[in-house]
Design an enzyme around this catalytic site. Structure first.
Site, PDB file in Angstrom:
ATOM      1  N   TYR A 143       0.857  -1.188   0.000  1.00  0.00           N
ATOM      2  CA  TYR A 143       0.000   0.000   0.000  1.00  0.00           C
ATOM      3  C   TYR A 143       0.891   1.234   0.000  1.00  0.00           C
ATOM      4  O   TYR A 143       1.857   1.310   0.770  1.00  0.00           O
ATOM      5  CB  TYR A 143      -0.888   0.002   1.247  1.00  0.00           C
ATOM      6  CG  TYR A 143      -1.749   1.226   1.410  1.00  0.00           C
ATOM      7  CD1 TYR A 143      -2.821   1.468   0.553  1.00  0.00           C
ATOM      8  CD2 TYR A 143      -1.509   2.153   2.431  1.00  0.00           C
ATOM      9  CE1 TYR A 143      -3.630   2.596   0.704  1.00  0.00           C
ATOM     10  CE2 TYR A 143      -2.312   3.282   2.598  1.00  0.00           C
ATOM     11  CZ  TYR A 143      -3.368   3.488   1.732  1.00  0.00           C
ATOM     12  OH  TYR A 143      -4.171   4.602   1.886  1.00  0.00           O
ATOM     13  N   ASP A 238       9.478   2.816  -0.661  1.00  0.00           N
ATOM     14  CA  ASP A 238       8.494   3.501   0.194  1.00  0.00           C
ATOM     15  C   ASP A 238       8.760   3.112   1.644  1.00  0.00           C
ATOM     16  O   ASP A 238       8.485   1.989   2.068  1.00  0.00           O
ATOM     17  CB  ASP A 238       7.080   3.091  -0.245  1.00  0.00           C
ATOM     18  CG  ASP A 238       5.991   3.790   0.577  1.00  0.00           C
ATOM     19  OD1 ASP A 238       6.335   4.507   1.539  1.00  0.00           O
ATOM     20  OD2 ASP A 238       4.803   3.601   0.239  1.00  0.00           O
ATOM     21  N   LYS A 270       4.721   9.022   8.675  1.00  0.00           N
ATOM     22  CA  LYS A 270       4.508   8.412  10.000  1.00  0.00           C
ATOM     23  C   LYS A 270       5.515   8.913  11.055  1.00  0.00           C
ATOM     24  O   LYS A 270       5.383  10.034  11.499  1.00  0.00           O
ATOM     25  CB  LYS A 270       4.426   6.900   9.853  1.00  0.00           C
ATOM     26  CG  LYS A 270       3.216   6.553   8.937  1.00  0.00           C
ATOM     27  CD  LYS A 270       2.746   5.125   8.965  1.00  0.00           C
ATOM     28  CE  LYS A 270       1.396   5.009   8.260  1.00  0.00           C
ATOM     29  NZ  LYS A 270       1.411   4.386   6.947  1.00  0.00           N
TER      30      LYS A 270
END
Ligand code: PLP
Length: 438
Positions: A143, A238, A270
């Site tokens: 994702y 990522d 994050k």
């Protein structure tokens, strides 16, 4: 203990917000029941609006490496707040945060944005602008935020052609996307052999964390970097979830730094936002200088590098020392070992899976190396396990496909609460399996 206030808030929320939540997995649909509304958080613990306390194993889905309301982060944020909240002009905090990221990763330059989605979307645009090519390769189950071109599923059969993963994404948005099985070198080699000269970039989670945690096979990321280099494509790693989490240097610290390679572009989010909306993408100077205002590839953001977010992120990264990673390793090991034992004792098939300090538990027989393996999970058994943990004051991710996150503030008492809940929760999972069989 009741959850009347959460239920009342959820009813109000559902009237004014789709599903009552602002991000789907929060709605508890994968596990049933109604979500707890949180009033406050401190250290390892959340308190809901009914006054009930939980040891938090979600950590805002990754950012809260130092626990909630860390005193030094809070002090820095308060100090920044007193000086105003957004200027739309450059600040020292942004420079500090960029320097901190550049200092801890192989990227030469970064651009700050406000979400991981924006980071991956922008990285792909930059890769396409830099290479003058259009095709993007991703892995099933990875994702990268809700970017149209990346909300793509594998098409039918053995084709790598992507189909839109959700209504609202037109076929034209995924026509240039290819989807491959994770950890499958042969599939990568075959696709690059066929259309390597059209591929702008391959994007991968540095370690998969959004189908549960699945580490790359040893050498897999190096193979991806090399394959991209051989074909003039960019390798986009990522690290929105793994960055400053899987290790002090992210997943790259566990493979690239040791093996001597670096991605062309990386994305972060994050942890680097310290609980505020901040994210980044970065890479080699030669690539990053294709971005406006230096180069022709356009990218911008009204709140990019927001001074409060940059301050929280910078303070968090500065506090994220080796001691922090030693603590989250110790806490993670204690939780993993106890979960493994409890589920084994109750006869519940499971696999404890980790990448550096990140981990999750698959409610499936192993091995789990890709999305197809992950999808063999017994999600009903997980739902029973989740609710038994919640009833005993442990807040797990409300889906079987998510990482469990601990913080450096998970003290021995917090770990004890988790360990005490595991055996009865494993029994609840076993009972859920029995019911279905019976
Ligand atoms: C969370 C995540 C994103 C998306 O970040 P948002 O801030 O939610 O947009 C992208 N990539 C990975 C690997 C993630 O874990």
């Amino acid at each position: 203990m009741t959850h009347d206030r959460s239920d009342a808030l959820f009813a109000r929320a559902c009237a004014v917000t789709p599903g009552g939540v602002n991000s789907p997995v929060r709605a508890f649909r994968a596990v049933g029941g109604t979500p707890r509304f949180i009033r406050s958080a401190s250290g390892a613990r959340l308190t809901d609006v009914d006054g009930r306390e939980y040891v938090d194993l979600v950590g805002s889905w990754g950012p809260m490496l130092l626990g909630h309301a860390h005193p030094e982060v809070m002090a820095a944020v308060r100090d920044a707040l007193a000086r105003g909240t957004s200027y739309g002009a450059p600040t020292e905090a942004e420079v500090g945060l960029a320097e901190e990221i550049v200092g801890r990763t192989p990227v030469d330059q970064v651009r700050l944005v406000s979400s991981g989605t924006e980071a991956t979307m922008s990285a792909i645009r930059l890769a396409r602008g830099f290479t003058g090519r259009d095709v993007v390769v991703k892995f099933a189950g990875c994702y990268h935020g809700h970017v149209d071109a990346l909300l793509a599923s594998a098409g039918s059969g053995l084709t790598t052609l992507a189909v839109p993963g959700t209504p609202g994404v037109p076929e034209t948005a995924t026509a240039l996307t290819r989807v491959l099985p994770y950890n499958d070198r042969d599939a990568v080699a075959a696709l690059f052999a066929e259309e390597g000269d059209r591929i702008a970039c391959l994007i991968t989670e540095a370690a998969a964390g959004n189908m549960g945690v699945i580490a790359p096979d040893p050498g897999f990321n190096r193979f991806l970097a090399q394959t991209c280099a051989d074909h003039g494509a960019l390798f986009v790693s990522d690290e929105v979830m793994t960055g400053f989490r899987a290790s002090r240097l992210g997943q790259w610290g566990l493979d690239g730094a040791l093996e001597g390679w670096a991605p062309d572009l990386m994305t972060f989010g994050k942890v680097m936002g310290g609980g505020f909306p901040a994210a980044a993408f970065g890479g080699r100077a030669e690539v990053m200088e294709m971005l406006s205002p230096v180069g022709p590839v356009y990218q911008a953001g009204t709140l990019s590098g927001n001074p409060i977010a940059a301050t929280a992120g910078l303070t968090t990264l500065r506090l994220a020392t080796d001691d922090v990673y030693a603590r989250i390793t110790a806490v993670g090991d204690a939780v993993k070992d106890a979960a493994d034992k409890a589920l084994s004792d109750s006869g519940v098939p499971h696999v404890v899976s980790s990448a550096g300090t990140m981990f999750s538990v698959f409610f499936a027989d192993g091995p789990v190396r890709d999305f197809e393996d992950a999808q063999r999970q017994d999600t009903a058994a997980y739902a029973a396990f989740f609710h038994a943990m919640l009833d005993r004051g442990v807040y797990l991710p409300p889906s079987a496909y998510e990482a469990w996150f601990v913080s450096s503030m998970h003290d021995d008492a917090a770990v004890e609460t988790v360990l005490a809940a595991l055996a009865p929760a494993a029994e609840a999972a076993a009972a859920a399996r029995e019911v279905r069989r019976g």
